[in-house]
Motif scaffolding. Structure first.
Motif, mmCIF file in Angstrom:
data_model
loop_
_atom_site.group_PDB
_atom_site.id
_atom_site.type_symbol
_atom_site.label_atom_id
_atom_site.label_comp_id
_atom_site.label_asym_id
_atom_site.label_seq_id
_atom_site.Cartn_x
_atom_site.Cartn_y
_atom_site.Cartn_z
ATOM 1 N N THR A 108 0.848 -1.192 0.000
ATOM 2 C CA THR A 108 0.000 0.000 0.000
ATOM 3 C C THR A 108 0.882 1.240 0.000
ATOM 4 O O THR A 108 1.804 1.348 0.813
ATOM 5 C CB THR A 108 -0.910 0.021 1.244
ATOM 6 N N GLN A 109 0.596 2.168 -0.896
ATOM 7 C CA GLN A 109 1.354 3.416 -0.951
ATOM 8 C C GLN A 109 0.877 4.345 0.152
ATOM 9 O O GLN A 109 -0.302 4.677 0.233
ATOM 10 C CB GLN A 109 1.187 4.081 -2.315
ATOM 11 N N SER A 125 3.958 10.197 -0.576
ATOM 12 C CA SER A 125 3.868 10.854 -1.873
ATOM 13 C C SER A 125 5.216 10.809 -2.591
ATOM 14 O O SER A 125 6.267 11.002 -1.972
ATOM 15 C CB SER A 125 3.457 12.303 -1.676
ATOM 16 N N ARG A 141 10.344 7.064 -7.891
ATOM 17 C CA ARG A 141 9.063 7.173 -8.598
ATOM 18 C C ARG A 141 8.882 5.986 -9.535
ATOM 19 O O ARG A 141 7.795 5.406 -9.619
ATOM 20 C CB ARG A 141 9.001 8.457 -9.416
ATOM 21 N N LEU A 160 7.859 2.855 -7.664
ATOM 22 C CA LEU A 160 6.424 2.851 -7.351
ATOM 23 C C LEU A 160 5.608 2.410 -8.558
ATOM 24 O O LEU A 160 4.702 1.581 -8.431
ATOM 25 C CB LEU A 160 5.966 4.249 -6.911
ATOM 26 N N LEU A 205 1.825 1.084 -8.391
ATOM 27 C CA LEU A 205 1.235 2.107 -7.525
ATOM 28 C C LEU A 205 1.439 3.481 -8.155
ATOM 29 O O LEU A 205 2.496 3.763 -8.708
ATOM 30 C CB LEU A 205 1.884 2.071 -6.140
ATOM 31 N N ASN A 206 0.423 4.330 -8.066
ATOM 32 C CA ASN A 206 0.578 5.676 -8.606
ATOM 33 C C ASN A 206 -0.197 6.730 -7.832
ATOM 34 O O ASN A 206 -0.056 7.899 -8.107
ATOM 35 C CB ASN A 206 0.185 5.719 -10.085
ATOM 36 N N MET A 232 -1.872 7.809 -3.744
ATOM 37 C CA MET A 232 -1.847 7.539 -2.304
ATOM 38 C C MET A 232 -2.954 6.567 -1.895
ATOM 39 O O MET A 232 -4.059 6.613 -2.441
ATOM 40 C CB MET A 232 -2.031 8.848 -1.528
ATOM 41 N N SER A 239 -3.587 0.032 -3.146
ATOM 42 C CA SER A 239 -2.934 -1.219 -2.766
ATOM 43 C C SER A 239 -2.850 -2.159 -3.947
ATOM 44 O O SER A 239 -3.693 -2.123 -4.839
ATOM 45 C CB SER A 239 -3.708 -1.906 -1.644
ATOM 46 N N CYS A 266 10.364 -3.114 -2.580
ATOM 47 C CA CYS A 266 9.715 -2.594 -1.365
ATOM 48 C C CYS A 266 10.744 -2.056 -0.383
ATOM 49 O O CYS A 266 10.506 -1.043 0.287
ATOM 50 C CB CYS A 266 8.875 -3.685 -0.711
ATOM 51 N N LEU A 308 7.869 4.860 1.635
ATOM 52 C CA LEU A 308 6.701 5.265 0.844
ATOM 53 C C LEU A 308 5.601 4.209 0.827
ATOM 54 O O LEU A 308 4.496 4.491 0.348
ATOM 55 C CB LEU A 308 7.106 5.572 -0.612
ATOM 56 N N VAL A 309 5.889 3.006 1.301
ATOM 57 C CA VAL A 309 4.918 1.918 1.220
ATOM 58 C C VAL A 309 4.791 1.193 2.548
ATOM 59 O O VAL A 309 5.683 1.222 3.392
ATOM 60 C CB VAL A 309 5.289 0.892 0.117
#
Length: 64
Positions: free
Chosen positions: A10-11, A14, A23, A26, A31-32, A34, A37, A50, A56-57
């Motif tokens: 899950t992000q 930001s 980036r 991600l 993920l892109n 907030m 998941s 990860c 971030l996650v």
């Protein structure tokens, strides 16, 4: 046949102001935005991605 382990990623942070490689990591995880998941297969490459963006996650093991 044993089921493969899975991770729920899950992000929570930001990507604004982060380096390009973070980036891209991600995006590589799918993920892109907030609080989105993804459930991914538990592989060394996913674990490494990860670990690279651990700030971030949030990573949880899925018992399926």
């Amino acid at each position: 046949m044993a089921k493969k382990k899975q991770l729920k990623v899950t992000q929570i942070g930001s990507p604004i102001g982060r380096p390009k490689d973070q980036r891209a990591t991600l995006v590589g995880l799918g993920l892109n935005k907030m609080h989105r998941s993804r459930v991914l297969e538990d592989t060394p490459s996913v674990r490494g991605m990860c670990a690279k963006i651990h700030h971030l996650v949030k990573v949880e093991e899925v018992s399926a």
